[in-house]
Write an enzyme that holds these catalytic residues in place. Sequence first.
Site, PDB file in Angstrom:
ATOM      1  N   ASP A 183     -21.832   6.461 -11.396  1.00 50.73           N
ATOM      2  CA  ASP A 183     -21.766   5.890 -12.750  1.00 50.73           C
ATOM      3  C   ASP A 183     -23.158   5.508 -13.266  1.00 50.73           C
ATOM      4  O   ASP A 183     -23.985   4.977 -12.527  1.00 50.73           O
ATOM      5  CB  ASP A 183     -20.879   4.638 -12.784  1.00 50.73           C
ATOM      6  CG  ASP A 183     -19.402   4.991 -12.645  1.00 50.73           C
ATOM      7  OD1 ASP A 183     -19.102   6.195 -12.484  1.00 50.73           O
ATOM      8  OD2 ASP A 183     -18.571   4.066 -12.669  1.00 50.73           O
ATOM      9  N   GLY A 233     -18.108  -0.859  -3.552  1.00 48.66           N
ATOM     10  CA  GLY A 233     -17.955  -1.044  -4.996  1.00 48.66           C
ATOM     11  C   GLY A 233     -17.045  -0.022  -5.636  1.00 48.66           C
ATOM     12  O   GLY A 233     -17.187   0.273  -6.830  1.00 48.66           O
ATOM     13  N   TYR A 274       0.842  -1.206   0.000  1.00 47.63           N
ATOM     14  CA  TYR A 274       0.000   0.000   0.000  1.00 47.63           C
ATOM     15  C   TYR A 274       0.876   1.254   0.000  1.00 47.63           C
ATOM     16  O   TYR A 274       1.935   1.297   0.647  1.00 47.63           O
ATOM     17  CB  TYR A 274      -0.925   0.037   1.221  1.00 47.63           C
ATOM     18  CG  TYR A 274      -2.036  -1.001   1.200  1.00 47.63           C
ATOM     19  CD1 TYR A 274      -2.400  -1.689   0.038  1.00 47.63           C
ATOM     20  CD2 TYR A 274      -2.747  -1.293   2.372  1.00 47.63           C
ATOM     21  CE1 TYR A 274      -3.422  -2.634   0.054  1.00 47.63           C
ATOM     22  CE2 TYR A 274      -3.765  -2.235   2.383  1.00 47.63           C
ATOM     23  CZ  TYR A 274      -4.097  -2.906   1.222  1.00 47.63           C
ATOM     24  OH  TYR A 274      -5.106  -3.847   1.237  1.00 47.63           O
ATOM     25  N   PHE A 313     -21.993   5.484  -6.770  1.00 44.83           N
ATOM     26  CA  PHE A 313     -22.563   6.779  -6.383  1.00 44.83           C
ATOM     27  C   PHE A 313     -22.826   7.695  -7.578  1.00 44.83           C
ATOM     28  O   PHE A 313     -23.551   8.662  -7.457  1.00 44.83           O
ATOM     29  CB  PHE A 313     -21.653   7.499  -5.372  1.00 44.83           C
ATOM     30  CG  PHE A 313     -21.560   6.766  -4.065  1.00 44.83           C
ATOM     31  CD1 PHE A 313     -22.628   6.793  -3.167  1.00 44.83           C
ATOM     32  CD2 PHE A 313     -20.444   6.008  -3.751  1.00 44.83           C
ATOM     33  CE1 PHE A 313     -22.560   6.095  -1.964  1.00 44.83           C
ATOM     34  CE2 PHE A 313     -20.371   5.298  -2.555  1.00 44.83           C
ATOM     35  CZ  PHE A 313     -21.421   5.336  -1.664  1.00 44.83           C
ATOM     36  N   SER A 346     -12.409   4.568   4.290  1.00 44.94           N
ATOM     37  CA  SER A 346     -12.350   6.024   4.442  1.00 44.94           C
ATOM     38  C   SER A 346     -11.441   6.450   5.596  1.00 44.94           C
ATOM     39  O   SER A 346     -11.327   5.762   6.611  1.00 44.94           O
ATOM     40  CB  SER A 346     -13.763   6.569   4.705  1.00 44.94           C
ATOM     41  OG  SER A 346     -13.706   7.964   4.946  1.00 44.94           O
ATOM     42  N   GLY A 347     -10.809   7.613   5.434  1.00 42.24           N
ATOM     43  CA  GLY A 347     -10.003   8.223   6.493  1.00 42.24           C
ATOM     44  C   GLY A 347     -10.737   9.382   7.151  1.00 42.24           C
ATOM     45  O   GLY A 347     -10.163  10.115   7.973  1.00 42.24           O
ATOM     46  N   SER A 378     -13.571  -3.225  -0.589  1.00 44.09           N
ATOM     47  CA  SER A 378     -14.339  -2.502  -1.612  1.00 44.09           C
ATOM     48  C   SER A 378     -15.833  -2.770  -1.496  1.00 44.09           C
ATOM     49  O   SER A 378     -16.525  -2.978  -2.495  1.00 44.09           O
ATOM     50  CB  SER A 378     -13.830  -2.886  -3.013  1.00 44.09           C
ATOM     51  OG  SER A 378     -14.188  -1.897  -3.950  1.00 44.09           O
ATOM     52  N   CYS A 379     -16.342  -2.736  -0.282  1.00 44.15           N
ATOM     53  CA  CYS A 379     -17.755  -3.057  -0.039  1.00 44.15           C
ATOM     54  C   CYS A 379     -18.708  -2.051  -0.669  1.00 44.15           C
ATOM     55  O   CYS A 379     -19.886  -2.352  -0.882  1.00 44.15           O
ATOM     56  CB  CYS A 379     -18.030  -3.126   1.466  1.00 44.15           C
ATOM     57  SG  CYS A 379     -17.116  -4.453   2.262  1.00 44.15           S
ATOM     58  N   GLY A 437     -16.929   3.081  -5.238  1.00 42.74           N
ATOM     59  CA  GLY A 437     -17.466   4.432  -5.336  1.00 42.74           C
ATOM     60  C   GLY A 437     -18.249   4.694  -6.606  1.00 42.74           C
ATOM     61  O   GLY A 437     -19.060   5.628  -6.671  1.00 42.74           O
TER      62      GLY A 437
END
Lengths: 298, 298, 298
Positions: free
Chosen positions: C221, C214, C54, C219, C263-264, C211-212, C216
């Site tokens: 596409d 998907g 990472y 939101f 997310s951070g 990646s639950c 992003g």
Amino acid sequence: MQRVELVNNELSFSRMVQGYWRLTDWNMHAQDIVRFVEQGLELGITTTDHADVYGAFTQEALFGQALKLAPGLRDKIEVVSKCGILFPCDKQPDVRVVHYNNDTDYIVAAAERSLKELAVEYLDVLLIHRPDPLMDADAVAEAFIRLRAAGKVKHFGVSNFSASKFALLQSRLDFPLVTNQLEISAVHTDYLFDGNLDFLQQHSVKPMAWSCLGGGGVFHDFQYKALRDCAGAIAEESGASLDQILMAFVLSIPGQIMPIIGSGNIDRVRTQAASLSISLTRQQWFSLLEAARGYKVP
Amino acid sequence: MQRVELVNNELSFSRMVQGYWRLTDWNMHAQDIVRFVEQGLELGITTTDHADVYGAFTQEALFGQALKLAPGLRDKIEVVSKCGILFPCDKQPDVRVVHYNNDTDYIVAAAERSLKELAVEYLDVLLIHRPDPLMDADAVAEAFIRLRAAGKVKHFGVSNFSASKFALLQSRLDFPLVTNQLEISAVHTDYLFDGNLDFLQQHSVKPMAWSCLGGGGVFHDFQYKALRDCAGAIAEESGASLDQILMAFVLSIPGQIMPIIGSGNIDRVRTQAASLSISLTRQQWFSLLEAARGYKVP
Amino acid sequence: MQRVELVNNELSFSRMVQGYWRLTDWNMHAQDIVRFVEQGLELGITTTDHADVYGAFTQEALFGQALKLAPGLRDKIEVVSKCGILFPCDKQPDVRVVHYNNDTDYIVAAAERSLKELAVEYLDVLLIHRPDPLMDADAVAEAFIRLRAAGKVKHFGVSNFSASKFALLQSRLDFPLVTNQLEISAVHTDYLFDGNLDFLQQHSVKPMAWSCLGGGGVFHDFQYKALRDCAGAIAEESGASLDQILMAFVLSIPGQIMPIIGSGNIDRVRTQAASLSISLTRQQWFSLLEAARGYKVP
């Protein structure tokens, strides 16, 4: 030449296997075949791969002429043959449709015919040639048990089988299936991800591999240009030939895969056998995979 | 009529099973159904296949009327039903979306409703109708254990399950799942190569088969012309009908597959049951496969 | 916050896991990270997910700075990291090709480097990051055994593995692989039907999910409009947010799947963690599946 232990203290193969699929195209007389086998033995190649169906049911008899001419060869080699495919040809006048037969009596009779054609008293290994949707595992097991008890076949295996069909047949036997002969090459890479090699590695079954050079298309077809260029560059780096790099791709996969050499030209055989001394780096191997598939691993 | 042993000394089915999927389309009164069941019994067909969801949750009650009219029938037949599918219909006014439910309480309640509708004291076999991505295997096992302890269901199985889902559910039970009811026909042949039948043969689980004639499209759709012509030619050779040849295709597959007859016409039932006397040769079977897929086996 | 038992009395994770995949994009100094970890702990999120790769091999060291600043944090969290992927980047000047390495010495050295970078004395769990076609299971097992004996890694698992590769590696270990970290979301639904989750549920292995949401795309596409509309409607019914519904979709799948929050932003973390209080009905869940795939279940 490395050897691969298929059954502890009972059966080992030379890491590279000589295939006789195309023997009937090689224009060899019995004496030529004897010489070819001897030249292979000098390289350490002791294992020979046959099938009743090769050469439209004529390949085994041709090889058998060589063994009759030089009976001393038999004890220096392992003889692998296969049965179960039938297709329309001169030797099978009643066959109208390509099909499989893995009934008990059919397998026993096919193995006995192979013994006669090959002029040997036993096969080291008999393989079921193709996964058969009509395979009754008990019927196949019964044939294996009969042939084994009669001393006609020492060990048994399969060819082109999926993991599920391998597990099914193994479940009916109290001796191990010793190999699964699969198409493995840099050209076709699905087998790297479909779980079949995982299954074989898990159960320590050593695969044989056919068409390791991808049927030759890689040497000229446009669709393989990226792979050819990549393998060519590695060949140049390594001072090796293109077919050695393709063979080394297969040899790098874990599980002691035993490639079958399809050539009847002893120089090409020597070249391919020498692939064993080539050690691809992981970067080289993955660059071949990337070139073959057209995308990077994730 | 052959019988198939699903659980030794505990459960056997007639090789051909009578399906009641379309019972509500057959315009039969209770007395007609009684007669139909009796005519089936004369052929040796003892096993009857139902599901709560058939006829939009009305099929079981219609069959139950027949059993109320002729209570002596119950002991002469095996009653198989299924649960787990919900979809919008009059009987399910709260359902807006096709979905599955395999929660413990839902299964128990569904089975109890089936008992009531069918007017029987127990089901011989209850099947989970569809593989459910939300299936909690422990929850299903709990339902099975409760229903079994209460004597409401004798045996359990699944329908349309993959090998992995079958193995998952079986791992939670100390009694065997007795069947997996699958779509098997000459029209759809993927199941011959996806490993599911291998898994069932390995574990000696006997499959039931639905839509063995391929939903009827084979009799007129252009896309099935090659298969229809091939089956027609074999039918003529064998003095059999087209649907008998299609049924024989399924019966030829190893593993004692039990076809479900979908027709409510006793003449067609008789014809299909008579498929058991037809023995396809391997060449005939593979020519059907080749016609269905459009290519030869390798 | 629910906890999930991965190994009885030895290892448990918080049901929601904090992922640090994108830590290097968050513009956080060590003190910010300490605060972020503490805020997570207040929500009950104790498990942290890392990988050597990472941030192009820089993420672990950044997290390690936080642990150096607040050493007391280490005992309050579980540290999961991964190894095996190499790709061209500043930290890997010799790498020209994306590839994997799962040789014994490589794994041991990678884990030791992770310990140093993360400034911890042991990893709670080390995962093999990707299924590697060159994986020699004995070599991986040897690395695991060495790291375990040295106290450097307590437990081991895998990431993105198929069932067959999981079974292969497990067969070489006499301690259990504790997880398989998979991509699971409403956007990609193949995993619901490919048997991998069945296998994990059968063996009571608890999956982690990446990646639950998907990635992003859901939101905005166009291709996900039906799914977005469906999830939006359920969000409105439930007084929840869109990402909570997507997270609840994953949490509804049996097997105690542990979603990794990417997310951070602590507010988004709080929102996503609160998905645990949302209970989707089966009809809601299947309507999401139907919207995602464009067709009803059969």
